[in-house]
Design an enzyme around this catalytic site. Structure first.
Site, PDB file in Angstrom:
ATOM      1  N   ASP A  12       0.470   4.241  41.268  1.00  0.00           N
ATOM      2  CA  ASP A  12      -0.270   4.812  42.410  1.00  0.00           C
ATOM      3  C   ASP A  12      -1.569   4.037  42.639  1.00  0.00           C
ATOM      4  O   ASP A  12      -2.287   4.273  43.612  1.00  0.00           O
ATOM      5  CB  ASP A  12      -0.499   6.322  42.250  1.00  0.00           C
ATOM      6  CG  ASP A  12      -1.323   6.684  41.031  1.00  0.00           C
ATOM      7  OD1 ASP A  12      -1.661   5.785  40.230  1.00  0.00           O
ATOM      8  OD2 ASP A  12      -1.638   7.882  40.868  1.00  0.00           O
ATOM      9  N   SER A  13      -1.840   3.064  41.770  1.00  0.00           N
ATOM     10  CA  SER A  13      -2.940   2.115  42.015  1.00  0.00           C
ATOM     11  C   SER A  13      -2.732   1.395  43.348  1.00  0.00           C
ATOM     12  O   SER A  13      -3.679   0.847  43.913  1.00  0.00           O
ATOM     13  CB  SER A  13      -3.036   1.090  40.878  1.00  0.00           C
ATOM     14  OG  SER A  13      -1.790   0.478  40.649  1.00  0.00           O
ATOM     15  N   ASP A  46       5.463   6.019  39.777  1.00  0.00           N
ATOM     16  CA  ASP A  46       4.265   6.762  39.368  1.00  0.00           C
ATOM     17  C   ASP A  46       4.120   8.006  40.247  1.00  0.00           C
ATOM     18  O   ASP A  46       3.934   7.888  41.470  1.00  0.00           O
ATOM     19  CB  ASP A  46       3.043   5.844  39.565  1.00  0.00           C
ATOM     20  CG  ASP A  46       1.922   6.151  38.615  1.00  0.00           C
ATOM     21  OD1 ASP A  46       2.084   7.040  37.756  1.00  0.00           O
ATOM     22  OD2 ASP A  46       0.874   5.485  38.730  1.00  0.00           O
ATOM     23  N   LYS A  66       6.687   8.356  35.989  1.00  0.00           N
ATOM     24  CA  LYS A  66       5.543   8.437  35.062  1.00  0.00           C
ATOM     25  C   LYS A  66       4.605   9.500  35.586  1.00  0.00           C
ATOM     26  O   LYS A  66       4.400   9.620  36.794  1.00  0.00           O
ATOM     27  CB  LYS A  66       4.823   7.086  34.985  1.00  0.00           C
ATOM     28  CG  LYS A  66       3.498   7.150  34.212  1.00  0.00           C
ATOM     29  CD  LYS A  66       2.901   5.783  33.966  1.00  0.00           C
ATOM     30  CE  LYS A  66       1.965   5.286  35.041  1.00  0.00           C
ATOM     31  NZ  LYS A  66       0.791   6.154  35.298  1.00  0.00           N
ATOM     32  N   GLU A  83       0.701  11.593  34.592  1.00  0.00           N
ATOM     33  CA  GLU A  83      -0.499  11.636  33.758  1.00  0.00           C
ATOM     34  C   GLU A  83      -0.660  13.031  33.146  1.00  0.00           C
ATOM     35  O   GLU A  83      -0.439  14.034  33.820  1.00  0.00           O
ATOM     36  CB  GLU A  83      -1.741  11.304  34.611  1.00  0.00           C
ATOM     37  CG  GLU A  83      -1.738   9.886  35.145  1.00  0.00           C
ATOM     38  CD  GLU A  83      -2.982   9.548  35.968  1.00  0.00           C
ATOM     39  OE1 GLU A  83      -3.965  10.333  35.968  1.00  0.00           O
ATOM     40  OE2 GLU A  83      -2.975   8.494  36.617  1.00  0.00           O
ATOM     41  N   GLU A 116      -4.082   4.442  28.245  1.00  0.00           N
ATOM     42  CA  GLU A 116      -5.066   3.672  29.018  1.00  0.00           C
ATOM     43  C   GLU A 116      -6.495   3.948  28.543  1.00  0.00           C
ATOM     44  O   GLU A 116      -6.871   5.099  28.263  1.00  0.00           O
ATOM     45  CB  GLU A 116      -4.952   4.041  30.515  1.00  0.00           C
ATOM     46  CG  GLU A 116      -5.957   3.296  31.378  1.00  0.00           C
ATOM     47  CD  GLU A 116      -5.685   3.377  32.876  1.00  0.00           C
ATOM     48  OE1 GLU A 116      -4.703   4.017  33.290  1.00  0.00           O
ATOM     49  OE2 GLU A 116      -6.485   2.779  33.627  1.00  0.00           O
TER      50      GLU A 116
HETATM   51  O1  KIV Z   1      -1.215   3.184  38.842  1.00  0.00           O
HETATM   52  C1  KIV Z   1      -1.175   2.294  37.976  1.00  0.00           C
HETATM   53  O2  KIV Z   1      -1.155   1.092  38.270  1.00  0.00           O
HETATM   54  C2  KIV Z   1      -1.165   2.729  36.579  1.00  0.00           C
HETATM   55  C3  KIV Z   1      -1.482   1.689  35.557  1.00  0.00           C
HETATM   56  C4  KIV Z   1      -2.949   1.489  35.514  1.00  0.00           C
HETATM   57  C5  KIV Z   1      -0.919   2.037  34.229  1.00  0.00           C
HETATM   58  O3  KIV Z   1      -0.966   3.869  36.303  1.00  0.00           O
END
Ligand code: KIV
Length: 258
Positions: free
Chosen positions: A43-44, A82, A111, A113, A176
């Site tokens: 989600d970055s 994500d 994934k 969090e 992280e």
């Molecule tokens: O969103 C992302 O790119 C991430 C990485 C920083 C692990 O979660």
């Protein structure tokens, strides 16, 4: 080229280091595919691709669109979706959204969090046939609540979180922004691979955001990033040359014309 399986990823622990990178589109996913084990549609992308200040406004539609593109480009890597902020607040919301991921994309896993407080959500997904990667330590989706990105050093809590995720059925954990010695302890404490980002070398693999490691993001370089290319500089130079050639009438040449 054969696709990497979840069993191969789990079996890598203690045998070889796993390589993961983010990608948000087919073009780069195709370039990365041969070299890496896993591609994370992080989600970055909301920051890197959409230019937003943090990841919190990423949506399911946006993540699905980019994941479809990544899946079109990468044929061999294990692809991780994500889950965006708010998409896994409870068991049924999480399952509904994760099912959407499997139905609308070719992603291999999701994934999310969260530590032990997220274990019930994770086991619900796993029981319903979804492969889940955990993410603990510095959690970017908590940036506003915590007032910034803070490196974590609470060993006992992190070990408890990692064990709770393992018991809930994750196949791997992203760790992280954690002090390197503590990351080593966490890695030893669980039987699933721990993929570090800003967590030192005593983990089972590494993940980096592609635009950080290729030098396309210029505003700042976090301490944990190694730049393998000066991407922004190379692109600017190339576009400057293109602009000059157009302005001078040097482009296109006769060879480049029909
Ligand atoms: O969103 C992302 O790119 C991430 C990485 C920083 C692990 O979660």
């Amino acid at each position: 080229m054969k696709k990497i399986t979840i069993s191969q990823i789990k079996a890598a622990k203690g045998n070889r280091k796993l390589v993961m990178i983010t990608a948000y589109d087919a073009l780069f996913a195709k370039l990365f595919d041969e070299q890496v084990d896993m591609i994370l549609v992080g989600d970055s992308l909301n920051m890197i691709f959409a230019g937003r200040p943090d990841t919190l406004s990423a949506t399911m539609d946006q993540m699905i669109y980019h994941t479809q593109a990544v899946c079109a480009g990468a044929k061999k890597s294990f692809i991780v979706f994500d889950m965006p902020y708010g998409s896994y607040i409870d068991k049924s919301t999480a399952l509904q959204n994760a099912i959407r991921v499997y139905k609308e994309t070719q992603a291999d896993a999701v994934k999310l969090e969260g530590g032990k407080e997220k274990a019930p959500v994770i086991s619900h997904l796993v029981q319903n046939g979804i492969a889940v990667m955990g993410h603990i330590g510095l959690m970017p989706q908590h940036v506003r609540a915590e007032g910034g990105y803070k490196v974590k050093a609470d060993e006992q809590k992190l070990v408890e979180d990692a064990k709770a995720l393992e018991a809930a059925g994750v196949f791997a954990i992203v760790l992280e922004g954690v002090k390197a010695d503590i990351a080593g302890t966490i890695t030893q404490a669980v039987s699933v691979p721990v993929i570090g980002i800003g967590a030192g070398k005593d983990v089972d693999g590494q993940v980096l955001v592609w635009s950080d490691m290729l030098g396309f993001f210029e505003d700042f370089t976090p301490k944990f990033v190694r730049r393998y290319l000066d991407g922004a500089k190379l692109v600017k130079e190339a576009v400057e040359n293109y602009a000059k050639d157009v302005q001078n009438g040097d482009f296109p040449s006769q060879k480049e014309s029909y």
